[in-house]
Design a protein around this motif. Sequence first.
Motif, PDB file in Angstrom:
ATOM      1  N   LEU A  30      27.518   4.565  59.211  1.00 38.56           N
ATOM      2  CA  LEU A  30      28.022   5.155  60.186  1.00 38.56           C
ATOM      3  C   LEU A  30      29.194   6.425  59.998  1.00 38.56           C
ATOM      4  O   LEU A  30      28.988   7.379  60.530  1.00 38.56           O
ATOM      5  CB  LEU A  30      28.721   4.339  61.451  1.00 38.56           C
ATOM      6  CG  LEU A  30      29.191   4.807  62.677  1.00 38.56           C
ATOM      7  CD1 LEU A  30      27.942   5.439  63.527  1.00 38.56           C
ATOM      8  CD2 LEU A  30      29.736   3.841  63.562  1.00 38.56           C
ATOM      9  N   TYR A  31      30.073   5.887  59.194  1.00 35.65           N
ATOM     10  CA  TYR A  31      30.907   7.128  58.589  1.00 35.65           C
ATOM     11  C   TYR A  31      30.275   8.341  58.124  1.00 35.65           C
ATOM     12  O   TYR A  31      30.532   9.395  58.206  1.00 35.65           O
ATOM     13  CB  TYR A  31      31.785   6.477  57.680  1.00 35.65           C
ATOM     14  CG  TYR A  31      32.700   7.442  57.128  1.00 35.65           C
ATOM     15  CD1 TYR A  31      33.863   7.896  57.568  1.00 35.65           C
ATOM     16  CD2 TYR A  31      32.555   7.796  55.514  1.00 35.65           C
ATOM     17  CE1 TYR A  31      34.761   8.968  57.232  1.00 35.65           C
ATOM     18  CE2 TYR A  31      33.356   8.959  55.083  1.00 35.65           C
ATOM     19  CZ  TYR A  31      34.461   9.253  55.707  1.00 35.65           C
ATOM     20  OH  TYR A  31      35.228  10.201  55.198  1.00 35.65           O
ATOM     21  N   GLY A  37      27.412  13.426  55.928  1.00 36.73           N
ATOM     22  CA  GLY A  37      27.179  13.103  54.695  1.00 36.73           C
ATOM     23  C   GLY A  37      25.565  12.563  54.448  1.00 36.73           C
ATOM     24  O   GLY A  37      25.151  12.118  53.725  1.00 36.73           O
ATOM     25  N   SER A  38      25.076  12.723  55.888  1.00 33.74           N
ATOM     26  CA  SER A  38      23.504  11.888  55.784  1.00 33.74           C
ATOM     27  C   SER A  38      22.465  12.707  55.821  1.00 33.74           C
ATOM     28  O   SER A  38      21.226  12.515  56.100  1.00 33.74           O
ATOM     29  CB  SER A  38      23.423  11.039  57.169  1.00 33.74           C
ATOM     30  OG  SER A  38      24.265  10.060  57.072  1.00 33.74           O
ATOM     31  N   GLY A  39      22.808  13.998  55.698  1.00 30.30           N
ATOM     32  CA  GLY A  39      22.036  15.316  55.531  1.00 30.30           C
ATOM     33  C   GLY A  39      21.690  15.929  57.092  1.00 30.30           C
ATOM     34  O   GLY A  39      22.456  15.635  58.084  1.00 30.30           O
ATOM     35  N   ALA A  40      20.466  16.596  57.165  1.00 30.79           N
ATOM     36  CA  ALA A  40      20.196  17.492  58.367  1.00 30.79           C
ATOM     37  C   ALA A  40      19.918  16.635  59.713  1.00 30.79           C
ATOM     38  O   ALA A  40      20.292  17.042  60.766  1.00 30.79           O
ATOM     39  CB  ALA A  40      19.159  18.212  58.333  1.00 30.79           C
ATOM     40  N   ASP A  41      19.381  15.607  59.558  1.00 32.40           N
ATOM     41  CA  ASP A  41      19.093  14.574  60.568  1.00 32.40           C
ATOM     42  C   ASP A  41      19.944  12.966  60.533  1.00 32.40           C
ATOM     43  O   ASP A  41      19.151  12.137  59.998  1.00 32.40           O
ATOM     44  CB  ASP A  41      17.716  14.200  60.512  1.00 32.40           C
ATOM     45  CG  ASP A  41      17.042  13.709  61.917  1.00 32.40           C
ATOM     46  OD1 ASP A  41      17.920  13.187  62.696  1.00 32.40           O
ATOM     47  OD2 ASP A  41      15.936  13.649  62.097  1.00 32.40           O
ATOM     48  N   PRO A  42      21.127  12.922  60.925  1.00 29.02           N
ATOM     49  CA  PRO A  42      21.793  11.871  60.514  1.00 29.02           C
ATOM     50  C   PRO A  42      21.315  10.645  61.364  1.00 29.02           C
ATOM     51  O   PRO A  42      21.496   9.367  60.787  1.00 29.02           O
ATOM     52  CB  PRO A  42      23.256  12.339  60.993  1.00 29.02           C
ATOM     53  CG  PRO A  42      23.005  13.438  61.868  1.00 29.02           C
ATOM     54  CD  PRO A  42      21.727  14.345  61.530  1.00 29.02           C
ATOM     55  N   HIS A  48      17.087   4.856  59.064  1.00 37.20           N
ATOM     56  CA  HIS A  48      16.420   4.122  57.852  1.00 37.20           C
ATOM     57  C   HIS A  48      17.306   3.542  56.979  1.00 37.20           C
ATOM     58  O   HIS A  48      16.912   2.411  56.558  1.00 37.20           O
ATOM     59  CB  HIS A  48      16.164   5.701  57.188  1.00 37.20           C
ATOM     60  CG  HIS A  48      15.522   5.214  55.608  1.00 37.20           C
ATOM     61  ND1 HIS A  48      14.272   5.012  55.584  1.00 37.20           N
ATOM     62  CD2 HIS A  48      16.141   5.347  54.340  1.00 37.20           C
ATOM     63  CE1 HIS A  48      13.830   4.406  54.228  1.00 37.20           C
ATOM     64  NE2 HIS A  48      15.332   4.730  53.531  1.00 37.20           N
ATOM     65  N   GLU A  49      18.590   3.794  56.883  1.00 37.17           N
ATOM     66  CA  GLU A  49      19.469   3.210  55.961  1.00 37.17           C
ATOM     67  C   GLU A  49      19.566   1.577  56.621  1.00 37.17           C
ATOM     68  O   GLU A  49      19.809   0.628  55.770  1.00 37.17           O
ATOM     69  CB  GLU A  49      20.753   3.911  56.013  1.00 37.17           C
ATOM     70  CG  GLU A  49      20.727   5.061  55.173  1.00 37.17           C
ATOM     71  CD  GLU A  49      22.181   5.808  55.426  1.00 37.17           C
ATOM     72  OE1 GLU A  49      22.855   5.734  56.261  1.00 37.17           O
ATOM     73  OE2 GLU A  49      22.215   6.749  54.519  1.00 37.17           O
ATOM     74  N   LEU A  50      19.947   1.317  57.918  1.00 38.40           N
ATOM     75  CA  LEU A  50      20.049   0.106  58.460  1.00 38.40           C
ATOM     76  C   LEU A  50      18.797  -0.830  58.270  1.00 38.40           C
ATOM     77  O   LEU A  50      18.959  -1.584  57.903  1.00 38.40           O
ATOM     78  CB  LEU A  50      20.203   0.444  59.759  1.00 38.40           C
ATOM     79  CG  LEU A  50      21.873   0.841  60.236  1.00 38.40           C
ATOM     80  CD1 LEU A  50      21.973   1.153  61.829  1.00 38.40           C
ATOM     81  CD2 LEU A  50      23.016  -0.088  59.844  1.00 38.40           C
ATOM     82  N   LEU A 100      19.478   6.257  70.353  1.00 36.44           N
ATOM     83  CA  LEU A 100      19.959   7.665  69.640  1.00 36.44           C
ATOM     84  C   LEU A 100      18.541   8.605  69.202  1.00 36.44           C
ATOM     85  O   LEU A 100      18.659   9.819  69.458  1.00 36.44           O
ATOM     86  CB  LEU A 100      20.758   7.347  68.483  1.00 36.44           C
ATOM     87  CG  LEU A 100      22.119   6.753  68.568  1.00 36.44           C
ATOM     88  CD1 LEU A 100      22.843   6.630  67.419  1.00 36.44           C
ATOM     89  CD2 LEU A 100      23.059   7.378  69.673  1.00 36.44           C
ATOM     90  N   ASP A 101      17.617   7.873  69.043  1.00 34.00           N
ATOM     91  CA  ASP A 101      16.334   8.339  68.573  1.00 34.00           C
ATOM     92  C   ASP A 101      15.530   8.721  69.878  1.00 34.00           C
ATOM     93  O   ASP A 101      15.308   9.709  70.181  1.00 34.00           O
ATOM     94  CB  ASP A 101      15.494   7.627  67.487  1.00 34.00           C
ATOM     95  CG  ASP A 101      14.703   8.460  66.803  1.00 34.00           C
ATOM     96  OD1 ASP A 101      14.308   9.406  67.547  1.00 34.00           O
ATOM     97  OD2 ASP A 101      13.949   8.199  65.695  1.00 34.00           O
TER      98      ASP A 101
END
Length: 209
Positions: A30-31, A37-42, A48-50, A100-101
């Motif tokens: 989340l930070y 820090g997660s790129g163009a599409d946070p 994806h990371e979760l 969010l998506d």
Amino acid sequence: MIKDTINSTARRIPAWLVYTVGILPAAWFLYEGLTGGSGADPIKALEHELGEFALKLLIVGLCITPLRKHLGVNLLKFRRAIGVMTFVYVVLHLLVWLVLDVQIVSQIWADIVKRPYITVGMVGFALMIPLALTSNNLSVRKLGVRWRKLHKLTYGIAFLGALHFVMVAKGIQLEPLLYMAVVLGLLALRIPKGTLQIAGRFTAKSVDN
């Protein structure tokens, strides 16, 4: 021996520490999203990371029984906490997708029905719900042998989770296939030896014929 050192250390570590440490990656993801820090599409990155971390926890949970059976490393006291944290990460993964998506309620149902990888993911999530609800001492006492049978759903959930990852990937990508291979390998370790011997004899006869 190394296994004795690991077992001795594991006995001193409280199971609740898994919950404390386990939530830290979510806070970091989340930070990263909030700070760019997660790129163009946070949002997609967070989703994806979760999801990937949930799959990693599933794999860790599947490793516990083989570690005890084949190497004598006993980490059973942490299995329930790992399972609960897996469910937490799947819920967070799902919430990011829903809130969010997609955001549009009608589109959510359309995606579940029309997109196979989402259907697979939702089936896996549905199977996790009864496991999460019975991950407590009262349920263990009340259900008895049925509790163990119910929690074997973990095997199907792990397969569906890996399949979901493979299907989400665009084209053939190595990482999702590696996850699937690991899951299939861990599931194969649970097949009784007698079953494998029977299957081997059947295969041999088929070849001879």
